[in-house]
Design a protein around this motif. Structure first.
Motif, PDB file in Angstrom:
ATOM      1  N   ASP A  24       1.051  -1.374  -0.658  1.00 44.81           N
ATOM      2  CA  ASP A  24       0.021   0.124   0.188  1.00 44.81           C
ATOM      3  C   ASP A  24       0.844   1.321  -0.245  1.00 44.81           C
ATOM      4  O   ASP A  24       0.809   2.246   0.668  1.00 44.81           O
ATOM      5  N   ASN A  47      -1.738  -4.230  -2.923  1.00 42.02           N
ATOM      6  CA  ASN A  47      -2.007  -3.358  -3.010  1.00 42.02           C
ATOM      7  C   ASN A  47      -3.703  -3.912  -1.470  1.00 42.02           C
ATOM      8  O   ASN A  47      -3.697  -5.002  -2.360  1.00 42.02           O
ATOM      9  N   ILE A  55      -2.459   3.211  -3.449  1.00 44.15           N
ATOM     10  CA  ILE A  55      -2.081   2.647  -4.580  1.00 44.15           C
ATOM     11  C   ILE A  55      -1.190   4.075  -5.198  1.00 44.15           C
ATOM     12  O   ILE A  55      -0.915   4.255  -6.255  1.00 44.15           O
TER      13      ILE A  55
END
Ligand SMILES: [Zn+2]
Length: 248
Positions: A24, A47, A55
């Motif tokens: 992330d 992610n 992102i």
């Protein structure tokens, strides 16, 4: 690593092979710099879900490292440059690191959490599904019934010793909310006092066992909560709690 939106970005490295996962990334450059400082090579970007604050750092990390982007199979078309779609309960490995992909829709339909299988103490990277003292919201593409199902199916079976690494640092605010739900719960007051003066970088990592003592979304059997929310069953209590948190 913390930043302007109180996101936690995680750089997860294998000490043996010096390979790492950027989970992330928001500030991609900072993550690349941290990896260099550790002597790690970022091989993968993962992610948990498609929201921009999970992102946004992908392009910078990918440009610097060539790392592939992996996310839920259902995130195809929502996350640019995704190369591999992860399936429910799939196991992924990098060096000595090993994870299970937990399907955790609710915050968004494509959300996944990562659970370590390679560590003595399991670690849950929970994205925006489970926070310290709260659950993720469902008002930006999510569904609260799915979130409840995720809590029952994926989170409830995890052992108390599981360490929680959430996607944001909201612990202080969430503890205030938890206190408003259960003012007689001494654990909430205790942890409010413990973390009150700490900065984001100093916040403690809690276990699921600890969370189960103060996180209202994990305490649906608490008589205090039930009395206050008048939920007929745990699903309704969960949904009432989430609705309260939305406007709190
Ligand atoms: Zn999100």
């Amino acid at each position: 690593m913390n930043n302007r939106l109180r996101n936690f970005n995680y750089l997860i490295g294998c000490e043996k092979t010096k390979q790492a996962i950027a989970l992330d990334p928001l500030d991609g450059e900072a993550m690349v710099a941290l990896a260099a400082q550790q002597g790690w090579q970022i091989k993968l970007i993962i992610n948990t879900h498609e929201h921009h604050d999970h992102i946004e750092g992908n392009p910078a990390v990918q440009a610097a490292t060539g790392a592939e982007i992996w996310a839920s199979e259902f995130a195809r078309g929502k996350i640019p440059n995704m190369s591999r779609g992860l399936m429910a309960n799939e196991e992924i490995e990098l060096g000595t690191l090993k994870f299970r992909v937990l399907p955790t829709p609710g915050h968004t339909p494509v959300h996944v959490c990562l659970l370590t299988l390679s560590e003595d103490t399991p670690v849950l990277f929970s994205g925006d599904t489970l926070f310290n003292a709260s659950a993720g919201n469902c008002f930006n593409g999510g569904d609260v019934d799915e979130m409840y199902d995720t809590f029952v199916r994926e989170l409830a079976p995890l052992p108390d010793e599981t360490l929680l690494f959430p996607g944001h640092d909201y612990m202080k605010t969430n503890l205030d909310f938890a206190f408003s739900c259960e003012p007689l719960n001494e654990k909430i007051g205790y942890w409010k006092a413990q973390v009150g003066d700490l900065s984001s970088d100093e916040m403690p990592y809690m276990t699921l066992g600890q969370e189960r003592q103060y996180n209202p979304f994990l305490r649906l059997k608490s008589p205090y909560l039930l009395a206050q929310l008048q939920g007929d069953n745990e699903r309704e209590t969960f949904k009432a709690l989430r609705a309260q948190r939305d406007t709190w």
